[in-house]
Design a protein around this motif. Structure first.
Motif, short mmCIF file in Angstrom:
data_model
loop_
_atom_site.label_atom_id
_atom_site.label_comp_id
_atom_site.label_asym_id
_atom_site.label_seq_id
_atom_site.Cartn_x
_atom_site.Cartn_y
_atom_site.Cartn_z
N LYS A 261 0.82 -1.22 0.00
CA LYS A 261 0.00 0.00 0.00
C LYS A 261 0.85 1.26 0.00
O LYS A 261 0.43 2.30 -0.47
CB LYS A 261 -0.91 0.01 1.23
N THR A 262 2.06 1.17 0.57
CA THR A 262 2.96 2.33 0.64
C THR A 262 4.39 1.88 0.35
O THR A 262 4.85 0.88 0.91
CB THR A 262 2.93 2.97 2.05
N THR A 293 6.65 7.83 10.35
CA THR A 293 5.44 8.49 9.86
C THR A 293 5.73 9.18 8.54
O THR A 293 6.72 9.92 8.43
CB THR A 293 4.93 9.55 10.86
N GLU A 324 -0.40 5.17 0.11
CA GLU A 324 -1.14 5.76 1.22
C GLU A 324 -0.21 6.35 2.28
O GLU A 324 0.94 5.95 2.42
CB GLU A 324 -2.01 4.68 1.88
N GLU A 325 -0.77 7.32 3.07
CA GLU A 325 -0.04 7.84 4.22
C GLU A 325 0.10 6.73 5.26
O GLU A 325 -0.71 5.82 5.33
CB GLU A 325 -0.79 9.04 4.83
N LEU A 326 1.11 6.86 6.09
CA LEU A 326 1.43 5.74 6.97
C LEU A 326 2.00 6.22 8.30
O LEU A 326 2.74 7.20 8.36
CB LEU A 326 2.48 4.84 6.29
N ILE A 328 3.64 3.93 11.53
CA ILE A 328 3.90 2.56 11.95
C ILE A 328 5.00 2.54 13.00
O ILE A 328 5.90 3.38 12.99
CB ILE A 328 4.27 1.69 10.71
N PHE A 351 5.33 -1.20 2.64
CA PHE A 351 4.39 -1.47 3.73
C PHE A 351 3.05 -1.95 3.17
O PHE A 351 2.60 -1.51 2.11
CB PHE A 351 4.14 -0.18 4.53
N GLY A 353 0.34 -2.14 5.51
CA GLY A 353 -0.63 -1.72 6.53
C GLY A 353 0.06 -1.56 7.87
O GLY A 353 1.20 -1.98 8.05
N VAL A 354 -0.66 -0.96 8.82
CA VAL A 354 -0.07 -0.60 10.11
C VAL A 354 0.37 -1.82 10.91
O VAL A 354 1.38 -1.79 11.60
CB VAL A 354 -1.08 0.24 10.93
#
Length: 378
Positions: A261-262, A293, A324-326, A328, A351, A353-354
């Motif tokens: 996603k990122t 971040t 997407e913004e992230l 983690i 990445f 996802g969180v």
């Protein structure tokens, strides 16, 4: 048995075999080193329940006489004592003589030691290994392979199989994987003249670490011979045997994401140094957690906080942020270990996802992949 040898060459050989000698063993003779001298040279053997190392010192090297053999023979001497004696002898030559009842005399200059040896016939024989599963790896490549994977093995004996590195051979490719279930390191390489068929083995991480030290800066090829229970690493003058771990290594291929996603592309060295600084605060908390971040405009923030110490925040420019913004969180130590393995060049961090595992690899070379499981901080 009687011979003379250059002290520094004897010490070199002892430094190799001592890596396999353990003071804690159920077989008393394994606290010793076996010395066998023939007209060709001196063979030193040391071992424990996991590894056996044998090194050979030729009587003549590059036209120079290293060993003068007066009488062939063999003996087992107490390893630590013999090593310390040789290390502290006063001159550059050592004379070793064995008389009746295994009395061993060590002379150098005006220094003379008398120690009691043991019958070499009681020392365990080396494993017999068929060489039908044999291939070669350049020494520098083998050393980097160990560096890029071994740190990620488990140190817990609750799952012994994870204390090793999984080597699998398939379609001309060697794939090495280590994981402790919180992180994973994978190294792929294509090799010539691999044996036909597929097979895999799990080599103890400790064995590979010791092997890496013995290889040193060698430029030779290392021949690797695998059986179902043992692996032999062979150079021109060293044989390094290791037992293999029993059991089935988990299928780790399904852990590695195929979609992201990122994706953040950035200077690996700058990221390493920022995490290193953030961990000064993070270390005060037991879990050593750092937060990553994405802020937009190709900038990321590395931050950490401790109730007792305070907070740290640092912005780093990236080459590119896609997706997407992230926000983690992860272990600073795991991330720094992974960045060291990938190298200081541009890295791609991807990445999904969180709370999903994320991957790191070099922008220029995807043969080394690192995977880290993030940490929940809320």
């Amino acid at each position: 048995m009687k011979f003379e040898i250059m002290r520094h060459r004897l010490l070199d050989g002892l430094n190799d075999v001592m890596k396999a000698v353990s003071s804690k063993t159920t077989i008393p003779i394994l606290t010793g080193i076996k010395l066998e001298v023939t007209e060709e040279g001196l063979r030193l053997t040391g071992g424990n329940s996991d590894i056996t190392i044998q090194t050979f010192i030729r009587a003549e090297e590059n036209g120079e006489q290293v060993i003068r053999v007066i009488e062939e023979g063999s003996i087992v001497v107490q390893a630590r004592m013999f090593y310390e004696i040789v290390r502290k002898l006063p001159t550059s030559y050592v004379e070793i003589e064995v008389n009746a009842h295994f009395h061993t005399h060590i002379r150098s200059g005006k220094s003379e030691f008398h120690i009691i040896g043991q019958d070499s016939s009681e020392y365990p024989l080396l494993p017999e290994i068929q060489d039908n599963r044999q291939f070669a790896i350049p020494a520098d490549l083998l050393k980097s392979l160990v560096h890029e994977t071994v740190f990620a093995i488990s140190t817990s004996e609750s799952r012994p199989i994870l204390t090793g590195v999984h080597w699998s051979l398939k379609n001309g490719e060697l794939v090495c994987v280590a994981t402790d279930s919180h992180r994973l390191a994978r190294r792929k390489m294509t090799l010539e003249q691999l044996p036909i068929g597929e097979f895999s083995s799990v080599i103890p991480g400790k064995s590979l670490s010791e092997l890496s030290k013995i290889i040193g800066d060698s430029t030779q090829s290392v021949h690797v011979i695998m059986t179902n229970q043992q692996v032999l690493f062979k150079t021109s003058n060293v044989l390094f045997y290791s037992r293999l771990l029993e059991g089935n290594y988990p299928d780790t291929s399904r852990l590695i994401p195929t979609e992201y996603k990122t994706t953040v592309t950035m200077d690996g060295k700058a990221l390493y140094q920022a995490i290193d600084r953030a961990s000064l605060v993070a270390r005060e908390e037991r879990n050593n957690i750092v937060q990553f971040t994405s802020l937009g405009d190709n900038v990321v923030e590395i931050s950490s906080s401790s109730a007792e110490v305070g907070t740290v925040e640092e912005e780093i420019s990236t080459t590119l942020i896609e997706g997407e913004e992230l926000k983690i969180s992860f272990s600073a130590k795991y991330m720094m270990d992974a960045l060291k393995a990938v190298g200081g060049h541009d890295v791609k961090v991807q990445f999904t996802g969180v709370m999903r595992p994320f991957t790191l690899k070099s922008v220029h070379d995807d043969s080394v992949l690192q995977l880290i499981v993030p940490v929940r901080t809320y």
